[in-house]
Design a protein around this motif. Structure first.
Motif, short mmCIF file in Angstrom:
data_model
loop_
_atom_site.label_atom_id
_atom_site.label_comp_id
_atom_site.label_asym_id
_atom_site.label_seq_id
_atom_site.Cartn_x
_atom_site.Cartn_y
_atom_site.Cartn_z
N ILE A 404 32.96 -70.17 91.30
CA ILE A 404 33.39 -70.64 89.97
C ILE A 404 34.83 -71.14 90.08
N LYS A 405 35.22 -71.95 89.10
CA LYS A 405 36.56 -72.55 89.17
C LYS A 405 37.67 -71.52 88.93
N GLU A 406 37.46 -70.59 88.00
CA GLU A 406 38.53 -69.70 87.56
C GLU A 406 38.74 -68.52 88.51
N PRO A 407 39.99 -68.33 89.02
CA PRO A 407 40.25 -67.19 89.91
C PRO A 407 40.57 -65.92 89.12
N ILE A 408 39.79 -65.65 88.10
CA ILE A 408 40.12 -64.61 87.13
C ILE A 408 40.09 -63.20 87.74
N THR A 409 39.05 -62.90 88.55
CA THR A 409 38.97 -61.56 89.16
C THR A 409 40.09 -61.38 90.18
N GLU A 410 40.30 -62.40 90.99
CA GLU A 410 41.33 -62.33 92.04
C GLU A 410 42.71 -62.12 91.42
N LYS A 411 42.97 -62.85 90.34
CA LYS A 411 44.29 -62.75 89.70
C LYS A 411 44.54 -61.31 89.24
N LEU A 412 43.56 -60.75 88.55
CA LEU A 412 43.72 -59.38 88.05
C LEU A 412 43.84 -58.39 89.20
N PHE A 413 43.02 -58.60 90.24
CA PHE A 413 43.02 -57.69 91.39
C PHE A 413 44.40 -57.67 92.06
N PHE A 414 44.92 -58.84 92.39
CA PHE A 414 46.18 -58.88 93.12
C PHE A 414 47.38 -58.47 92.25
N THR A 415 47.36 -58.87 90.98
CA THR A 415 48.50 -58.50 90.13
C THR A 415 48.52 -56.98 89.88
N LYS A 416 47.33 -56.37 89.87
CA LYS A 416 47.30 -54.90 89.70
C LYS A 416 47.96 -54.23 90.91
N LEU A 417 47.70 -54.77 92.10
CA LEU A 417 48.32 -54.21 93.31
C LEU A 417 49.83 -54.38 93.25
N VAL A 418 50.27 -55.59 92.81
CA VAL A 418 51.71 -55.85 92.72
C VAL A 418 52.36 -54.89 91.72
N GLU A 419 51.66 -54.64 90.60
CA GLU A 419 52.19 -53.70 89.60
C GLU A 419 52.35 -52.28 90.17
N MET A 420 51.56 -51.97 91.20
CA MET A 420 51.66 -50.64 91.83
C MET A 420 52.66 -50.66 92.99
N ASN A 421 53.48 -51.70 93.03
CA ASN A 421 54.49 -51.86 94.10
C ASN A 421 53.88 -52.05 95.48
N ILE A 422 52.69 -52.63 95.53
CA ILE A 422 52.09 -52.96 96.82
C ILE A 422 52.29 -54.47 97.02
N PRO A 423 53.10 -54.90 97.99
CA PRO A 423 53.32 -56.33 98.15
C PRO A 423 52.07 -57.06 98.65
N VAL A 424 51.86 -58.26 98.09
CA VAL A 424 50.68 -59.06 98.47
C VAL A 424 51.15 -60.47 98.82
N GLU A 425 50.68 -60.98 99.95
CA GLU A 425 50.99 -62.37 100.31
C GLU A 425 49.69 -63.17 100.23
N ILE A 426 49.77 -64.30 99.52
CA ILE A 426 48.55 -65.05 99.19
C ILE A 426 48.48 -66.36 99.97
N GLU A 427 47.25 -66.70 100.39
CA GLU A 427 46.98 -67.98 101.04
C GLU A 427 45.63 -68.46 100.50
N SER A 428 45.46 -69.78 100.39
CA SER A 428 44.19 -70.26 99.83
C SER A 428 43.74 -71.53 100.52
N ASN A 429 42.55 -71.99 100.15
CA ASN A 429 42.05 -73.26 100.71
C ASN A 429 42.12 -74.36 99.66
N GLN A 430 42.88 -74.11 98.59
CA GLN A 430 42.91 -75.09 97.51
C GLN A 430 43.81 -76.30 97.78
N GLY A 431 44.65 -76.21 98.78
CA GLY A 431 45.48 -77.34 99.21
C GLY A 431 46.59 -77.66 98.25
N ARG A 432 47.24 -78.82 98.57
CA ARG A 432 48.41 -79.18 97.74
C ARG A 432 47.96 -79.87 96.50
#
Lengths: 432, 231
Positions: A404-432
């Motif tokens: 699906i187009k919307e990264p809704i689950t991923e966004k919530l998942f990673f931001t929850k980790l960041v809120e718990m002070n767990i650093p996350v580095e993101i990479e994607s295949n969506q290009g420039r």
């Protein structure tokens, strides 16, 4: 020292293993059950050396040199000579399921910059078989390129040895007992969104330090898999609670978690030998906090990941395959029946999935050359997204692939980790 | 290394916007043009290659063998060509239509289809003494239908495609064709023109066609309808 009894004459054809049986029947123009593993080296890939390494590895792991063919009643595997071409990587991996374009091989080897990736159709092997193949290939590549000596371990096979019988076995049939049971389940909630075209898959990979994950998991008294599963369920719950339809709001949220069966039966097979458990929450009873979800996931996994429960499930599946009435149905009719069965039972009963290949430890000689590893699952037929993770060098790489187009689950998942002070580095295949 | 100000995640060097929320990342210290992307630009799409020419040749060969077999059977059993002529004409008709169906120029394909259909029905009419129904009914019907298809093809092939306008034109020509068909039937049966049933069919079609033309000219209304009925 290997005895003669252990060595196998490569069979010209073989039956599909029990888990692999369903996959050929579910292939469509847009879908094939595929997954991908990749490693990044510290310098650009030399394709000529990689080709040489691949030829050597295929001689050691010939169970990858098979093509799928349709018999009168069942699909089967037929041996292929040679090796597939090394392909350049693409932006939409795992979307082309036409093996004919790949000399009929059911796996592809791709490269991009300093990355080697393999895409594998699930009828060939599971995650453990694939990681063994990729790491043996990488070690062979490094040996050829840098003339170094890399010791063998459970993931790195000795290419000077001959293929072994136990690596070819269908362990499902070997360990199945008389009594099997397939549990009935309720259809699960699926996140909705705008569907991408059939040839598009959106991939987002997060790199998370394992130490941080370990300390948070310890705080909640659970494993990393249980913690990640709980965060994923929590994210999906947040999306579900905003649904307008009451029916959709009350559907359970379940994650499908694959379980490697090799440690339970001391199996060394390089073909499929894994099962899965569906764990989650029943949303109709109200909102669950993270602590409550962790308790649910932990207890359900504890209940389901036992030898007896897993054996009952695999025996149930083996019994279906061995049923003579099902056996005598011609393959072209079976295709329709099994693909309907897959629609009714497969993705319908889980909201998403989370495969964890575990923490991969490599020989010290290999570590300086390998920067990272990654694993991802192809577009699902029914589920909007899937996740897979692997640990290497004190980092966990978790990749979400979605249709699906919307990264809704991923966004919530990673931001929850960041809120718990767990650093996350993101990479994607969506290009420039 | 950049961070997304919205999500708080660290972004890989190859990301110039956050894949989670789409926020653009501006880092003056990083020249994104010199950084290799995580995935190349190439997208793989499977295009199955079907050798249509080979398939058609094979099918035409099958038709020729089929036609000749029936002629031989006819000759051996009855001693002359009788019923096999119908089979032969039918196979020739199917072969010609299929052969010219995939020409790049669709106008020529359509004209060839029209002419071969006329010829095929003419043969049947000639063999069954039916020249009167062929000349006064079938030939003009087919001619009108052919013109109708050519006009529709011309409208569809125009660059500025407006589906509602195309639909309105199709309906308009439908209405016209129905009137002409009744005229032809009247002339064939009664030698006079007395329009009756075609009016009941034509009027609602014409009305719908006018409504569609009005909608197609009103861009705001068109957008509103698109919003409400998208699939």
């Amino acid at each position: 020292m290997e005895s003669k009894e252990d060595i196998i004459d490569i069979p010209k054809w073989m039956r599909l293993d029990n888990a692999a049986t369903i996959y050929p029947y579910t292939i469509t123009k847009k879908y094939a059950a595929t997954f991908r593993l990749s490693i990044t080296l510290n310098e650009k890939i030399d394709v000529i050396i990689l080709k040489k390494a691949l030829k050597k590895v295929l001689k050691r792991i010939p169970s990858f040199s098979y093509r799928i063919r349709k018999g009168l009643f069942w699909y089967y595997l037929s041996y292929l000579e040679g090796a597939p071409d090394i392909l350049e990587d693409i932006r939409n991996p795992m979307c082309n399921s036409h093996f004919k374009d790949n000399k009929h091989f059911m796996f592809k080897v791709r490269y991009h910059g300093s990355r080697i990736a393999i895409e594998i159709f699930h009828s060939l092997t599971d995650g453990m078989g694939a990681i063994t193949f990729l790491l043996t290939l990488t070690s062979e590549y490094l040996k050829l390129k840098y003339k170094i000596n890399i010791p063998n371990n459970s993931f790195i096979l000795n290419t000077k040895e001959k293929p072994k019988k136990e690596e070819f076995e269908d362990s499902f049939k070997k360990v199945a007992r008389n009594r099997g049971k397939l549990e009935k389940e309720k259809p699960a909630y699926h996140v909705s969104g705008i569907q991408e075209e059939g040839h598009i898959v959106n991939i987002i990979t997060g790199k998370i330090p394992i130490d941080n994950l370990k300390s948070v998991s310890k705080k909640y008294n659970c494993t990393i898999t249980e913690f990640l599963a709980a965060i994923m369920i929590l994210s999906i719950q947040e999306i579900q609670e905003k649904e307008k339809s009451k029916r959709r709001r009350n559907k359970p949220i379940k994650l499908s978690i694959p379980v490697n069966l090799r440690p339970f039966y001391n199996s060394k097979t390089l073909r499929n030998f894994s099962s899965y458990v569906n764990v989650g929450i029943d949303s109709q009873y109200g909102h669950y906090s993270l602590e409550e979800i962790i308790i649910q996931v932990k207890n359900q996994m504890g209940m389901m990941i036992t030898e007896k429960k897993l054996n009952a499930k695999l025996t149930g599946n083996v019994k279906i395959e061995n049923n003579k009435l099902i056996g005598i149905i011609p393959a072209f009719i079976k295709k329709y029946i099994l693909s309907i069965g897959e629609k009714m039972m497969g993705d319908r009963y889980c909201s998403s999935n989370l495969s964890n290949l575990g923490n991969i430890s490599l020989p010290n000689e290999m570590v300086p050359y390998l920067l990272d590893m990654n694993v991802m699952v192809g577009r699902s037929k029914g589920k909007p997204n899937s996740a897979a993770c692997i640990g290497y060098n004190n980092n966990l790489y978790i990749s979400f692939s979605r249709k699906i187009k919307e990264p809704i689950t991923e966004k919530l998942f990673f931001t929850k980790l960041v809120e718990m002070n767990i650093p996350v580095e993101i990479e994607s295949n969506q290009g420039r | 290394m950049s961070y997304c100000v919205n999500c708080g995640v660290k972004l890989s060097k190859s990301e110039h916007k956050c894949p989670l929320c789409g926020t653009i990342v501006v880092n003056p210290n990083i020249d994104i043009n010199n950084i290799e992307e995580a995935y190349p630009d190439r997208i793989e799409i499977h295009n199955p290659k079907i050798n249509w020419k080979y398939l058609f040749n094979l099918f035409n060969m099958f038709l020729i063998v089929f036609g000749l077999t029936t002629v031989l059977c006819d000759l051996f059993i009855i001693g002359k060509i009788t019923w096999s002529l119908y089979v032969l004409a039918s196979t020739a008709y199917v072969g010609i239509v299929l052969f010219f169906m995939f020409l790049k120029n669709k106008y020529i394909s359509l004209i060839i289809w029209l002419l071969s259909t006329e010829l095929f029905i003419f043969l049947i009419a000639y063999l069954n003494n039916g020249m009167s129904w062929f000349l006064y009914l079938v030939m003009p019907f087919l001619f009108i239908f052919g013109i109708f298809c050519l006009i529709i093809l011309w409208i569809i092939k125009r660059k500025n495609k407006n589906l509602i306008r195309i639909l309105s034109f199709v309906l308009f020509f439908c209405a016209l064709s129905i009137i002409v068909i009744e005229i032809l039937i009247d002339l064939y049966n009664f030698k006079t023109i007395d329009l009756y049933w075609s009016i009941f069919v034509t009027l609602p079609i014409l009305l719908i066609s006018i409504v569609f033309i009005v909608i197609s000219c009103n861009k705001k209304m068109l957008e509103e309808i698109k919003q409400r009925i998208f699939i």
